[in-house]
Motif scaffolding. Structure first.
Motif, short mmCIF file in Angstrom:
data_model
loop_
_atom_site.label_atom_id
_atom_site.label_comp_id
_atom_site.label_asym_id
_atom_site.label_seq_id
_atom_site.Cartn_x
_atom_site.Cartn_y
_atom_site.Cartn_z
N VAL A 712 97.50 21.99 98.80
CA VAL A 712 98.51 21.14 99.42
C VAL A 712 97.74 19.98 100.05
O VAL A 712 96.87 20.21 100.91
N PHE A 713 98.02 18.76 99.61
CA PHE A 713 97.17 17.64 100.03
C PHE A 713 97.98 16.36 100.19
O PHE A 713 99.12 16.25 99.73
N CYS A 714 97.39 15.37 100.82
CA CYS A 714 97.97 14.03 100.96
C CYS A 714 97.62 13.20 99.74
O CYS A 714 96.44 12.85 99.52
N ASP A 715 98.64 12.95 98.92
CA ASP A 715 98.42 12.21 97.66
C ASP A 715 98.58 10.71 97.99
O ASP A 715 99.68 10.14 97.89
N THR A 716 97.49 10.07 98.41
CA THR A 716 97.57 8.69 98.93
C THR A 716 98.05 7.70 97.89
O THR A 716 98.69 6.70 98.21
N LYS A 722 94.85 15.48 92.67
CA LYS A 722 94.00 15.47 93.85
C LYS A 722 92.67 14.83 93.51
O LYS A 722 91.97 15.28 92.61
N GLN A 723 92.38 13.81 94.24
CA GLN A 723 91.15 13.07 93.99
C GLN A 723 90.26 13.14 95.22
O GLN A 723 90.69 13.49 96.33
N ALA A 724 89.01 12.82 95.02
CA ALA A 724 88.06 12.81 96.13
C ALA A 724 88.56 11.86 97.20
O ALA A 724 89.03 10.76 96.93
N GLY A 725 88.49 12.29 98.42
CA GLY A 725 88.95 11.47 99.54
C GLY A 725 90.35 11.78 99.97
O GLY A 725 90.78 11.33 101.05
N GLU A 726 91.12 12.50 99.15
CA GLU A 726 92.49 12.87 99.53
C GLU A 726 92.43 14.21 100.28
O GLU A 726 92.01 15.23 99.72
N LEU A 727 92.88 14.17 101.54
CA LEU A 727 92.68 15.28 102.46
C LEU A 727 93.71 16.39 102.25
O LEU A 727 94.88 16.13 101.98
N GLY A 728 93.23 17.64 102.39
CA GLY A 728 94.13 18.78 102.33
C GLY A 728 94.89 18.96 103.62
O GLY A 728 94.46 18.53 104.68
#
Length: 743
Positions: A712-716, A722-728
């Protein structure tokens, strides 16, 4: 000496007719004055052999059968002791009545009833019976011949012969049986500790063994029986069962299961019988493709029916009465030791008109010769005939065109009624035959040729049953119209009509045509060295090898008789010449071709018990095969391969069980019986009757544990990846729903 305490009826042994003599309480040994052919000039003593005219089971009918075969069991019963000469006897079958005539009175036998001690019932003998009669004066369950009886097979654990002053005892399979004082158990000369033997005994009121009783090596025979299965009562752990197929009644020994047998179907039994004529494991049932009622196997006894009197034939150890006046078409070719198939018409449990005798399809032919023991009686060297035959089995199915044949009309100095020969016909092939185990003293044989056989070879060997290493006794080559002795063991003497030993290089001509159209040599005698240094001391199997060259002809070997070592002693003399051997007989190694059992251990994703293409196999799972084949007990492990496949190869016919060990990290799923049937249990598939067809798809399904995982992450950038830098995101609760294999 070996004596019989049993009536022989109308039996002719050699040139001596015993006639209608009842020997119930008489010990009789008949001496034959003609010297035995061969170098030792021993006198041939023809014995009053133990008459085994009906080797049926002697167990009483199980109590549980009473309610299933006849309402007569429920009628009022009385008991009576009746004694007299038995003039006729027709055993009852499971569905039809029998009859017995004792001292002028005829009694009907209720269907399904077995008379206890029936193996002692010999025509023209004087016997006593404890009859159980129903209200119609018919013999019913509980009838015994001369007191209670016991029939048991197994290892002899102890033996103490009775004397004139004291009782003896014998222990078989953990049970001790006392022997009455002054009684000598017939066949006791065979007894050796640890030997597998069968005891058939009458017991007096004190439970002691009395006459008529005997003990014999436990030799089995294979038979094939085909026909409509009309009744079957399975055996239990302690009780015999009953089976009726094609009108023939069989008894099954305790603990014997017949896989595949179905009442109401037309089937063939591939069966084994013990010395009491009972079916024993492994016995298998399959479809009867021809639909013909048939019994096939080796003839062990035969008496033709005449007007007013029944006859009988014994195939293996199964006894079939022949109705009076009935002549089997082809019976003129019947002889003891011949391999035959009887196409049968059965009426009231007896062979009826329309039945025929034919040469059997000989996948593994068997040949026989009479057996004698050497010893002293009345201070003289003599021979005593034993009841068992020396039997050879061809150990390769259909190899070399192997066949057995009768030698009736030839070899007048020998008992040709008990002799059959082995022939090989296929060019550039080898036929091998091996005897049962014994300790041999002398061996008599002849070699026959027919057609183009130049260059053919015959070898006689001696081997241990536990080893394939064979010692060559003698080797012959067919050359220039006769046989050349290529080699002979220095530990024996090979003789013909001459008393001198024949050296390597000796030439032996073949004579005028004889049985089977072969030209034969004079009989050979192998005289084994009798000293402590002889390599032939001990228990061995005789072997025969017939090697055909390229000519269009036939090569034959005829065993004429064997002399074996035994321990014998009585008031006439004593001769401790060696103990008898355990009876070990060779299997037919290549009949039928080996088969296999195979299946998968797999993840059953939908838990339906059916393996589908998308369901993965489980590697390294353990499966064990146990059971009994025609060659004995089986216990084999296997491990599945990368695809979850396991396989057991090179299996012989038998009854098997597959057991799976539950793989780690799995839950128990649904298993499946494969292509040739069986009984399904939990991680076990049992009662798999393996014959000529391999079994596949014996599958064990498992529920395999899996997992679902993600983030579960912030999909900026809102692209769903989910990419590097996108926080869980932590502390989020998720719920899994749906339908799995468990619901």
């Amino acid at each position: 000496m070996y004596r019989s305490n049993t009536a022989l009826g109308n039996t002719a042994l050699g040139n001596t007719a015993l006639g209608n003599t009842a020997l119930g309480n008489t010990a009789l040994a008949l001496r034959h004055a003609r010297p035995l052919p061969g170098p030792r000039s021993l006198l041939l003593s023809l014995l009053a052999l133990l008459s085994l005219s009906y080797f049926g089971a002697t167990s009483q009918l199980p109590q549980r059968l009473k309610s299933t075969v006849s309402a007569a069991f429920k009628k009022r019963e009385t008991t009576a002791q009746v004694c007299g000469v038995v003039s006729t006897y027709r055993p009852a079958t499971l569905l039809s009545s029998g009859s017995i005539r004792i001292g002028g009175a005829t009694y009907a036998i209720v269907p399904g009833v077995i008379i206890g001690g029936e193996s002692f019932i010999n025509l023209s003998s004087s016997l006593c019976f404890e009859l159980t009669l129903n209200s119609n004066t018919e013999i019913s369950s509980g009838t015994l011949q001369s007191g209670s009886t016991v029939s048991v097979c197994g290892a002899v654990e102890s033996y103490k012969p009775a004397t004139n002053a004291a009782a003896g005892s014998i222990t078989i399979n953990g049970t001790a049986y006392p022997i009455a004082a002054e009684f000598t158990l017939a066949g006791a000369n065979h007894i050796a500790l640890g030997a597998n033997m069968c005891l058939n005994a009458s017991l007096n009121g004190g439970g002691q063994i009395v006459r008529p009783s005997f003990i014999t090596p436990n030799v089995t025979h294979s038979i094939t029986a085909c026909g409509a299965v009309t009744a079957y009562l399975p055996a239990t752990a302690s009780s015999a069962g009953l089976l009726q197929i094609g009108g023939m009644a069989f008894t099954t020994a305790p603990n014997t299961v017949i896989p595949g047998l179905t009442v109401g179907s037309n089937q063939c039994l591939s069966a084994f019988t013990d010395v009491f004529g009972r079916l024993i494991a492994p016995t298998l049932a399959g479809a009867n493709a021809s639909g013909v009622t048939q019994l096939c196997g080796v003839v062990t006894d035969f008496k033709a029916a005449v007007v007013g009197a029944d006859g009988f034939i014994r195939i293996g150890y199964h006894h079939l009465p022949i109705a009076d006046s009935v002549r089997l078409t082809g019976s003129n070719a019947l002889s003891v030791g011949a391999s035959v198939c009887l196409n049968l018409v059965i009426a009231n449990g007896r062979i009826a008109n329309g039945s025929t005798a034919n040469g059997a399809t000989q996948e593994c032919p068997q040949i026989t010769a009479p057996t004698f023991v050497h010893g002293k009686g009345d201070g003289n060297d003599e021979l005593f005939r034993l009841p068992e035959l020396t039997m050879f089995t061809a150990t390769s199915a259909n190899a070399g065109g192997a066949m057995s044949f009768s030698v009736q009309g030839g070899f007048p100095a020998y008992d040709v009624r008990s002799i059959t020969g082995l022939a090989a016909s296929t060019p550039n092939s080898v036929v091998k035959a091996v005897s049962c185990t014994d300790s041999y003293w002398d061996f008599f044989f002849s070699i026959g040729t027919k057609g183009a056989v130049e260059g053919d070879m015959v070898k006689v060997v001696l081997q241990s049953p536990s080893s394939n290493n064979a010692q060559t006794l003698a080797m012959f080559t067919v050359q220039n119209g006769g046989l050349v002795l290529n080699s002979v063991s220095p530990a024996l003497s090979l003789r013909t009509s001459s008393s001198s030993s024949q050296p390597a290089g000796a030439f032996f001509p073949v004579l005028a045509p004889g049985p089977g159209g072969f030209q034969y040599t004079y009989p050979f005698t192998m005289v084994f060295a009798m000293n402590s240094l002889s390599p032939f001391n001990g228990c061995f199997q005789l072997g025969i090898e017939l090697k055909r060259a390229g000519g269009n002809g036939m090569l034959a070997f005829v065993p004429l008789q064997s002399i074996v070592k035994r321990i014998e002693r009585d008031s006439d003399g004593e001769y401790p010449t060696g103990k008898p051997c355990d009876t070990i007989c060779p299997p037919c190694n290549d009949m039928p071709p080996p088969t296999s059992l195979a299946g998968y251990v797999y993840c059953d994703l939908n838990n339906d018990g059916v393996r589908q293409n998308n369901e993965p196999g489980l590697p390294n799972a353990a499966v064990t095969l146990t059971g009994t084949s025609v060659n004995g007990a089986v216990n084999l492990p296997a491990t599945t391969d990368a695809n979850g496949l396991y396989s057991f190869e090179s299996l012989r016919p038998g009854t098997y069980t597959l057991t799976e060990t539950q793989p780690p990290s799995t839950l128990d799923g649904i298993d499946a019986v494969g292509s040739i049937g069986g009984t399904l249990g939990n991680d076990v598939i049992s009662n798999i009757a393996l014959g000529n067809v391999s079994g596949v798809n014996y599958n064990f399904g498992e529920i395999c544990n899996g997992s679902l995982a993600g983030f579960v992450f912030c999909d900026t950038n809102n692209d769903g990846i989910k990419q590097a830098g996108e926080l869980g995101l932590s502390g989020v609760t998720l719920t899994l729903t749906g339908n799995g294999a468990m619901g």
